[in-house]
Design an enzyme around this catalytic site. Structure first.
Site, PDB file in Angstrom:
ATOM      1  N   ALA A 142      -6.611  -4.673   1.964  1.00 44.68           N
ATOM      2  CA  ALA A 142      -7.176  -5.888   1.380  1.00 44.68           C
ATOM      3  C   ALA A 142      -6.424  -7.089   1.942  1.00 44.68           C
ATOM      4  O   ALA A 142      -5.195  -7.068   2.034  1.00 44.68           O
ATOM      5  CB  ALA A 142      -7.027  -5.841  -0.140  1.00 44.68           C
ATOM      6  N   ASP A 195       1.572  -7.540  -1.184  1.00 46.64           N
ATOM      7  CA  ASP A 195       0.328  -8.193  -0.703  1.00 46.64           C
ATOM      8  C   ASP A 195      -0.501  -8.789  -1.842  1.00 46.64           C
ATOM      9  O   ASP A 195      -1.043  -9.891  -1.712  1.00 46.64           O
ATOM     10  CB  ASP A 195      -0.579  -7.172   0.004  1.00 46.64           C
ATOM     11  CG  ASP A 195      -0.070  -6.798   1.376  1.00 46.64           C
ATOM     12  OD1 ASP A 195       1.081  -7.176   1.699  1.00 46.64           O
ATOM     13  OD2 ASP A 195      -0.808  -6.123   2.115  1.00 46.64           O
ATOM     14  N   GLU A 243       2.565  -2.584 -11.277  1.00 47.09           N
ATOM     15  CA  GLU A 243       3.792  -3.238 -10.799  1.00 47.09           C
ATOM     16  C   GLU A 243       3.526  -4.601 -10.163  1.00 47.09           C
ATOM     17  O   GLU A 243       4.436  -5.411 -10.004  1.00 47.09           O
ATOM     18  CB  GLU A 243       4.524  -2.301  -9.825  1.00 47.09           C
ATOM     19  CG  GLU A 243       5.981  -2.650  -9.677  1.00 47.09           C
ATOM     20  CD  GLU A 243       6.784  -1.640  -8.869  1.00 47.09           C
ATOM     21  OE1 GLU A 243       6.461  -0.429  -8.909  1.00 47.09           O
ATOM     22  OE2 GLU A 243       7.732  -2.067  -8.192  1.00 47.09           O
ATOM     23  N   ARG A 283      19.935   0.680 -16.009  1.00 48.54           N
ATOM     24  CA  ARG A 283      20.028   0.826 -14.554  1.00 48.54           C
ATOM     25  C   ARG A 283      20.776  -0.329 -13.902  1.00 48.54           C
ATOM     26  O   ARG A 283      21.569  -0.129 -12.982  1.00 48.54           O
ATOM     27  CB  ARG A 283      18.622   0.903 -13.961  1.00 48.54           C
ATOM     28  CG  ARG A 283      17.928   2.171 -14.356  1.00 48.54           C
ATOM     29  CD  ARG A 283      16.475   2.163 -13.962  1.00 48.54           C
ATOM     30  NE  ARG A 283      15.879   3.444 -14.314  1.00 48.54           N
ATOM     31  CZ  ARG A 283      14.605   3.734 -14.183  1.00 48.54           C
ATOM     32  NH1 ARG A 283      13.768   2.831 -13.718  1.00 48.54           N
ATOM     33  NH2 ARG A 283      14.149   4.912 -14.512  1.00 48.54           N
ATOM     34  N   HIS A 300      12.300  -1.206  -8.343  1.00 48.57           N
ATOM     35  CA  HIS A 300      11.135  -1.733  -9.061  1.00 48.57           C
ATOM     36  C   HIS A 300      11.207  -3.251  -9.070  1.00 48.57           C
ATOM     37  O   HIS A 300      12.276  -3.824  -9.235  1.00 48.57           O
ATOM     38  CB  HIS A 300      11.147  -1.228 -10.514  1.00 48.57           C
ATOM     39  CG  HIS A 300       9.865  -1.457 -11.240  1.00 48.57           C
ATOM     40  ND1 HIS A 300       8.833  -0.541 -11.269  1.00 48.57           N
ATOM     41  CD2 HIS A 300       9.433  -2.512 -11.960  1.00 48.57           C
ATOM     42  CE1 HIS A 300       7.835  -1.019 -11.982  1.00 48.57           C
ATOM     43  NE2 HIS A 300       8.167  -2.226 -12.407  1.00 48.57           N
TER      44      HIS A 300
HETATM   45  C1  LIG Z   1      11.089   7.369  -6.709  1.00 56.14           C
HETATM   46  C2  LIG Z   1      10.440   6.703  -7.888  1.00 56.14           C
HETATM   47  C3  LIG Z   1      10.517   7.315  -9.138  1.00 56.14           C
HETATM   48  C4  LIG Z   1       9.899   6.709 -10.225  1.00 56.14           C
HETATM   49  N1  LIG Z   1       9.957   7.339 -11.442  1.00 56.14           N
HETATM   50  C5  LIG Z   1       9.318   6.775 -12.483  1.00 56.14           C
HETATM   51  C6  LIG Z   1       9.314   7.420 -13.750  1.00 56.14           C
HETATM   52  O1  LIG Z   1       9.918   8.481 -13.920  1.00 56.14           O
HETATM   53  N2  LIG Z   1       8.625   6.832 -14.757  1.00 56.14           N
HETATM   54  C7  LIG Z   1       7.957   5.638 -14.607  1.00 56.14           C
HETATM   55  O2  LIG Z   1       7.345   5.158 -15.543  1.00 56.14           O
HETATM   56  N3  LIG Z   1       7.959   5.021 -13.409  1.00 56.14           N
HETATM   57  C8  LIG Z   1       8.618   5.542 -12.358  1.00 56.14           C
HETATM   58  N4  LIG Z   1       8.620   4.900 -11.154  1.00 56.14           N
HETATM   59  C9  LIG Z   1       7.895   3.620 -11.022  1.00 56.14           C
HETATM   60  C10 LIG Z   1       6.406   3.827 -10.810  1.00 56.14           C
HETATM   61  O3  LIG Z   1       6.193   4.952  -9.988  1.00 56.14           O
HETATM   62  C11 LIG Z   1       5.762   2.607 -10.158  1.00 56.14           C
HETATM   63  O4  LIG Z   1       6.113   1.436 -10.827  1.00 56.14           O
HETATM   64  C12 LIG Z   1       4.253   2.777 -10.205  1.00 56.14           C
HETATM   65  O5  LIG Z   1       3.862   3.850  -9.367  1.00 56.14           O
HETATM   66  C13 LIG Z   1       3.522   1.512  -9.770  1.00 56.14           C
HETATM   67  O6  LIG Z   1       2.165   1.811  -9.796  1.00 56.14           O
HETATM   68  P1  LIG Z   1       1.094   0.827  -9.223  1.00 56.14           P
HETATM   69  O7  LIG Z   1      -0.202   1.541  -9.295  1.00 56.14           O
HETATM   70  O8  LIG Z   1       1.230  -0.497  -9.871  1.00 56.14           O
HETATM   71  O9  LIG Z   1       1.531   0.606  -7.698  1.00 56.14           O
HETATM   72  P2  LIG Z   1       1.794   1.682  -6.541  1.00 56.14           P
HETATM   73  O10 LIG Z   1       1.937   3.061  -7.078  1.00 56.14           O
HETATM   74  O11 LIG Z   1       2.877   1.102  -5.712  1.00 56.14           O
HETATM   75  O12 LIG Z   1       0.417   1.654  -5.748  1.00 56.14           O
HETATM   76  C14 LIG Z   1       0.002   0.506  -5.055  1.00 56.14           C
HETATM   77  C15 LIG Z   1      -0.864   0.943  -3.898  1.00 56.14           C
HETATM   78  O13 LIG Z   1      -1.475  -0.224  -3.312  1.00 56.14           O
HETATM   79  C16 LIG Z   1      -1.366  -0.102  -1.910  1.00 56.14           C
HETATM   80  N5  LIG Z   1      -1.455  -1.451  -1.300  1.00 56.14           N
HETATM   81  C17 LIG Z   1      -0.492  -2.408  -1.194  1.00 56.14           C
HETATM   82  N6  LIG Z   1      -0.983  -3.489  -0.557  1.00 56.14           N
HETATM   83  C18 LIG Z   1      -2.289  -3.213  -0.267  1.00 56.14           C
HETATM   84  C19 LIG Z   1      -3.326  -3.933   0.389  1.00 56.14           C
HETATM   85  N7  LIG Z   1      -3.139  -5.169   0.882  1.00 56.14           N
HETATM   86  N8  LIG Z   1      -4.542  -3.338   0.516  1.00 56.14           N
HETATM   87  C20 LIG Z   1      -4.759  -2.081   0.048  1.00 56.14           C
HETATM   88  N9  LIG Z   1      -3.807  -1.346  -0.582  1.00 56.14           N
HETATM   89  C21 LIG Z   1      -2.589  -1.916  -0.737  1.00 56.14           C
HETATM   90  C22 LIG Z   1      -0.040   0.582  -1.676  1.00 56.14           C
HETATM   91  O14 LIG Z   1       0.015   1.152  -0.397  1.00 56.14           O
HETATM   92  C23 LIG Z   1      -0.082   1.633  -2.798  1.00 56.14           C
HETATM   93  O15 LIG Z   1      -0.774   2.777  -2.388  1.00 56.14           O
HETATM   94  C24 LIG Z   1       9.230   5.474 -10.068  1.00 56.14           C
HETATM   95  C25 LIG Z   1       9.176   4.859  -8.805  1.00 56.14           C
HETATM   96  C26 LIG Z   1       9.786   5.458  -7.729  1.00 56.14           C
HETATM   97  C27 LIG Z   1       9.727   4.762  -6.392  1.00 56.14           C
END
Ligand SMILES: Cc1cc2nc3c(=O)[nH]c(=O)nc-3n(C[C@H](O)[C@H](O)[C@H](O)COP(=O)(O)OP(=O)(O)OC[C@H]3O[C@@H](n4cnc5c(N)ncnc54)[C@H](O)[C@@H]3O)c2cc1C
Length: 371
Positions: free
Chosen positions: A72, A139, A337, A198, A308
């Site tokens: 996007a 982004d 996020e 943390r 995060h």
């Molecule tokens: C190692 C790790 C362990 C974790 N453990 C926990 C836990 O135990 N409990 C908990 O609650 N949380 C945990 N978290 C946090 C949690 O996983 C994240 O905050 C959560 O996955 C965020 O979800 P989201 O859907 O907002 O974004 P994301 O999962 O980051 O997904 C966003 C998606 O959008 C895509 N994207 C970005 N820009 C664009 C664009 N311009 N066009 C198209 N696509 C795009 C990205 O590539 C990605 O696929 C953990 C995080 C990590 C890294």
């Protein structure tokens, strides 16, 4: 925002279990750092793969198209200011998505974007790795800002204290910390309460010699935590890099990392005493320490990594995106996020999934009923 998140948390987890078919461990709640009681649900396998895998299956079942490798680039507005679509690219080709009901931004945070991190929090520069994926580019925040959305709290960026010092990857094997593993510094001394928040632990580690710490636990702890068997790939990787070892005695543990043996033995003696009395006189461990007198032991070198980003797009309790005058931008929603008002200065463990599921559902439902 926090009330909306917590009031809907249980229902969101039941929806995940009953509709999306996510399997949680029935009798295993985690007490992550900063929690006052055990409260975090753990999905099968202890990673997000269970949740994402089941979402992918559900999307297929209900005929929801998912376009991967499609970036996007720009939000499209009509002349009344309503968001009506997204311009994207795939393999260099432009694609326009038209949205009758609305666009939901769910592009995650900006942990992987070092320039953006430095812009909002200069301390978190190239010295820090990230636990997250390469798509954490911010982004969505940039796209929303371009159409004058409001953003909040961008300087609040969380580091996770226990990570691989070479790759930045989170060390889930060291979740033994939630079951009694202790943290010691290069001098073999404890320096922080192992279940503190943390940010507190991360800063405490960075204040130690070399900006790292060691996580130490024994078989009695592993028998309850089970993290060694759960994450064999992590052990193999860390071990091959000389960053983690299984040893029979404390002497060997100290030798592996050049820690003064006597100091480490004295620390463990104190821990054993606190475990016996139930009172950690040094750091007031909230769950109570565990006796470490019997080997074998695991010891791992660890350092914090960016985990995060708490800040992001300003939204209301209906997941609608707000402009710089706190007015709703019609047709635009955001969840996860990428948003900036649910975690304050530092997110608690388990709350990211709570946030993304609760507000993701609200965003979807609001878009569905929008006129
Ligand atoms: C190692 C790790 C362990 C974790 N453990 C926990 C836990 O135990 N409990 C908990 O609650 N949380 C945990 N978290 C946090 C949690 O996983 C994240 O905050 C959560 O996955 C965020 O979800 P989201 O859907 O907002 O974004 P994301 O999962 O980051 O997904 C966003 C998606 O959008 C895509 N994207 C970005 N820009 C664009 C664009 N311009 N066009 C198209 N696509 C795009 C990205 O590539 C990605 O696929 C953990 C995080 C990590 C890294």
């Amino acid at each position: 925002m926090v009330e909306t998140m917590v009031d809907n948390a249980v229902e969101a987890s039941e929806w995940l279990r009953d509709y999306v078919d996510v399997e949680f461990y029935p009798n295993q709640l985690f007490q992550f750092g900063g929690h006052s009681v055990k409260r975090a649900l753990i999905p099968k396998g202890h990673t997000g793969a269970e949740v994402i895998g089941k979402f992918a299956k559900k999307a297929e079942e209900v005929g929801l198209p998912v376009h991967t490798n499609t970036t996007a680039q720009r939000l499209l507005k009509d002349d009344k200011g309503r968001v009506i679509g997204v311009e994207a690219t795939k393999n260099g080709k432009k694609i326009t998505y038209h949205a009758n009901k609305g666009v939901v931004i769910a592009t995650g945070g900006f942990s992987a974007n070092v320039e953006m991190r430095k812009k909002y929090n200069p301390e978190l520069d190239e010295r820090y790795g990230t636990t997250g994926h390469a798509g954490g580019t911010g982004d969505g925040i940039v796209m929303a800002e371009k159409i004058k959305a409001s953003t909040k709290n961008l300087g609040y960026i969380q580091s996770y204290p226990i990570c691989n010092p070479e790759t930045g990857a989170i060390a889930l094997i060291a979740d033994a910390r939630f079951f009694g593993a202790i943290l010691v510094n290069q001098q073999g001394k404890r320096f922080v309460e192992e279940l503190d928040r943390r940010d507190v632990i991360s800063h405490a580690i960075l204040d130690q010699t070399g900006r790292y710490a060691y996580v130490l636990w024994n078989k009695d702890i592993d028998d309850v935590a089970g993290t060694v068997d759960m994450h064999p790939g992590e052990f193999a990787d860390l071990n091959s890099r000389g960053l983690m070892f299984k040893v029979d005695t404390l002497e060997e543990a100290a030798e592996k990392f050049n820690i003064p043996v006597k100091a480490l033995q004295a620390t463990v003696k104190d821990v054993n005493h606190y475990a016996a009395t139930g009172k950690d006189e040094a750091f007031n461990h909230r769950a109570g320490l565990v006796d470490l007198s019997k080997g074998p032991y695991w010891i791992m070198k660890a350092t914090p990594s960016v985990h995060h980003t708490m800040g992001g797009i300003a939204t209301n309790t209906k997941a609608q995106v707000l402009d710089q005058h706190d007015k709703v931008i019609p047709g635009l929603y955001a969840a996860g996020e990428v948003t900036g008002l649910t975690h304050g200065t530092n997110r608690l463990g388990g709350n990211a999934y709570t946030d993304i599921i609760v507000f993701g559902r609200i965003a979807g439902m609001q878009a569905a009923i929008s006129k």
